[in-house]
Design an enzyme around this catalytic site. Sequence first.
Site, mmCIF file in Angstrom:
data_model
loop_
_atom_site.group_PDB
_atom_site.id
_atom_site.type_symbol
_atom_site.label_atom_id
_atom_site.label_comp_id
_atom_site.label_asym_id
_atom_site.label_seq_id
_atom_site.Cartn_x
_atom_site.Cartn_y
_atom_site.Cartn_z
ATOM 1 N N GLY A 100 0.663 -1.170 -0.143
ATOM 2 C CA GLY A 100 0.013 -0.125 -0.102
ATOM 3 C C GLY A 100 0.805 1.440 0.113
ATOM 4 N N ARG A 101 2.085 1.240 0.376
ATOM 5 C CA ARG A 101 2.919 2.278 0.344
ATOM 6 C C ARG A 101 4.477 1.960 0.017
ATOM 7 N NH1 ARG A 101 3.319 3.565 6.567
ATOM 8 N NH2 ARG A 101 3.463 1.431 7.398
ATOM 9 N N LYS A 120 9.964 2.626 0.831
ATOM 10 C CA LYS A 120 8.674 2.297 1.654
ATOM 11 C C LYS A 120 8.287 3.761 2.059
ATOM 12 C CE LYS A 120 6.801 0.425 5.825
ATOM 13 N NZ LYS A 120 7.032 -0.518 6.984
ATOM 14 N N ARG A 183 14.764 -0.114 1.862
ATOM 15 C CA ARG A 183 15.071 -1.368 2.463
ATOM 16 C C ARG A 183 15.297 -2.332 1.604
ATOM 17 N NH1 ARG A 183 9.256 -2.960 5.297
ATOM 18 N NH2 ARG A 183 8.068 -3.319 3.357
ATOM 19 N N ARG A 190 5.700 -12.617 1.466
ATOM 20 C CA ARG A 190 5.031 -13.172 2.635
ATOM 21 C C ARG A 190 3.828 -14.288 2.541
ATOM 22 N NH1 ARG A 190 4.575 -7.422 4.330
ATOM 23 N NH2 ARG A 190 6.022 -5.992 3.053
ATOM 24 N N ASP A 259 0.289 -11.225 6.925
ATOM 25 C CA ASP A 259 0.939 -10.375 5.774
ATOM 26 C C ASP A 259 2.221 -9.789 6.142
ATOM 27 O OD1 ASP A 259 -1.315 -9.003 7.050
ATOM 28 O OD2 ASP A 259 -0.298 -7.258 6.092
ATOM 29 N N ASN A 260 2.680 -9.871 7.559
ATOM 30 C CA ASN A 260 4.003 -9.246 8.098
ATOM 31 C C ASN A 260 5.032 -10.650 8.197
ATOM 32 O OD1 ASN A 260 2.949 -6.962 7.896
ATOM 33 N ND2 ASN A 260 2.236 -6.711 9.996
ATOM 34 N N ASP A 269 8.809 -5.587 8.346
ATOM 35 C CA ASP A 269 7.586 -4.848 8.588
ATOM 36 C C ASP A 269 7.770 -4.096 10.169
ATOM 37 O OD1 ASP A 269 6.777 -4.713 5.960
ATOM 38 O OD2 ASP A 269 4.950 -5.862 6.505
#
Length: 492
Positions: A100-101, A120, A183, A190, A259-260, A269
Amino acid sequence: MNAAIDEPLAATSTLKWVNRFARLGPDFYTELQPTPLPSPYWVGRSRALARELGLEDSWLESADALEVLTGNRGAAGSRPLASVYSGHQFGVWAGQLGDGRAIMLGDLQTPAGTQEVQLKGAGLTPYSRMGDGRAVLRSSIREFLCSEAMHGLGIPTTRALCVTGSDAPVRREEIETAAVVTRTSPSFIRFGHFEHFSYSNQHAQLKTLADYVIDQFYPACRETSQPYAALLQAVSERTAHLMAAWQAVGFCHGVMNTDNMSILGLTIDYGPFQFLDAFEPGHICNHSDPQGRYAYNKQPNIAYWNLFCLGQALLPLIAEQDEALAALESYKTVFPQALEDRLRAKLGLTDEQPEDRELIESTFKLLASNKADYSIFWRRLCRFTPQSGHEPVRDLFFDRESFDVWALHYSERLAHVDQGLRADLMLKNNPKFVLRNHLGEEAIRAAKLKDFSGVNTLLTLLQAPFEEHPGHDSFADFPPDWAASIEISCSS
């Protein structure tokens, strides 16, 4: 047209973009350019990581690098994209999520192997949902420092090359300023990537993804009779070792959604994370988690729950449920053994004895009942000897009698250990410096005033956390009283 692609393409040193992930096809991502930020400036740079990536110092110092790593200018050969994934958030199926970002510039071939490079905070993507696609300075500094801190601790993690800032406003609970973290990781895939294609019955894409992960990162699985079950077992074992590392160092992730969770067993994350101050097993570091689902002492079981979700996602490929369950069983044996091995090293036990488990359990009961400072206890324990009065360690406990009983037990065990080897082992396994919340907060407050010296000092200490660093003892001291009032949430 996005302004980012109107700029000339820049050459990032001599490294070559290979863009492996982009070859999976458009079902896996959306290609797009980052959204530029006005007047970017450097906040922090990890020159150690830059060297590992083969980036030239002169380039990392350049205006060209600043523009590329903020997302204001394209990099020659890169293929920017945002990937789609889904996931369970706080135990509930959340459906489609995605980057999303974060926008991946592509995969670079480096001396450290092929590395994905992500920005990010690089702007809106099709997966931003209600978000703005941006990251703020405070969270970006925290992720930058903690990524490199975890690497310094020897804990598997994604890495952070730099943070760039901009005075562009970003609305959170209040108006803040924007920042971008660059990063890197061999892969940012994931558990949620697999869940996305499994839950949407896109089994051909699920197989494509699993084959890619096996071929790129787990080639030994290809030699087995059931490579997808073997993949699940390998991921379970890597995740078990990661959880053992977190628990041993006192690290709380804070938001262990599926998702992390990295398919490579990396810490990924960094949001509402925290290193323990006082040892409280049920500590909740995330103020968005009032029920304590992701409390420190629940992390190992949550990891298994997440692996179970991954196993369900892989069932269309594994076919036999019993094979998937058998692959998951390895977590239950690898995690406790890996944790015990790490704790034995922290105690300086150079061999394994039957009574060690009891000693480990009594150590944690003592820490919990006294709420002793976790990192300081272990570092001071490095200087403990059976012949000394143990006062530096003893002073951490208000129940001195209980400590004395424990110290006697510990001393008896140390009688069978080479003291020189013990001291060396402990100093290599008990860091002097960890990224406590108040240290990060102090660096962030200064950075908001354009003073980045705190960020750079912390980076130096955290990249070598087991060294003494004379003159910096205050960074390894007890947290101030106000540290308890710091609230870290999912908002960033």
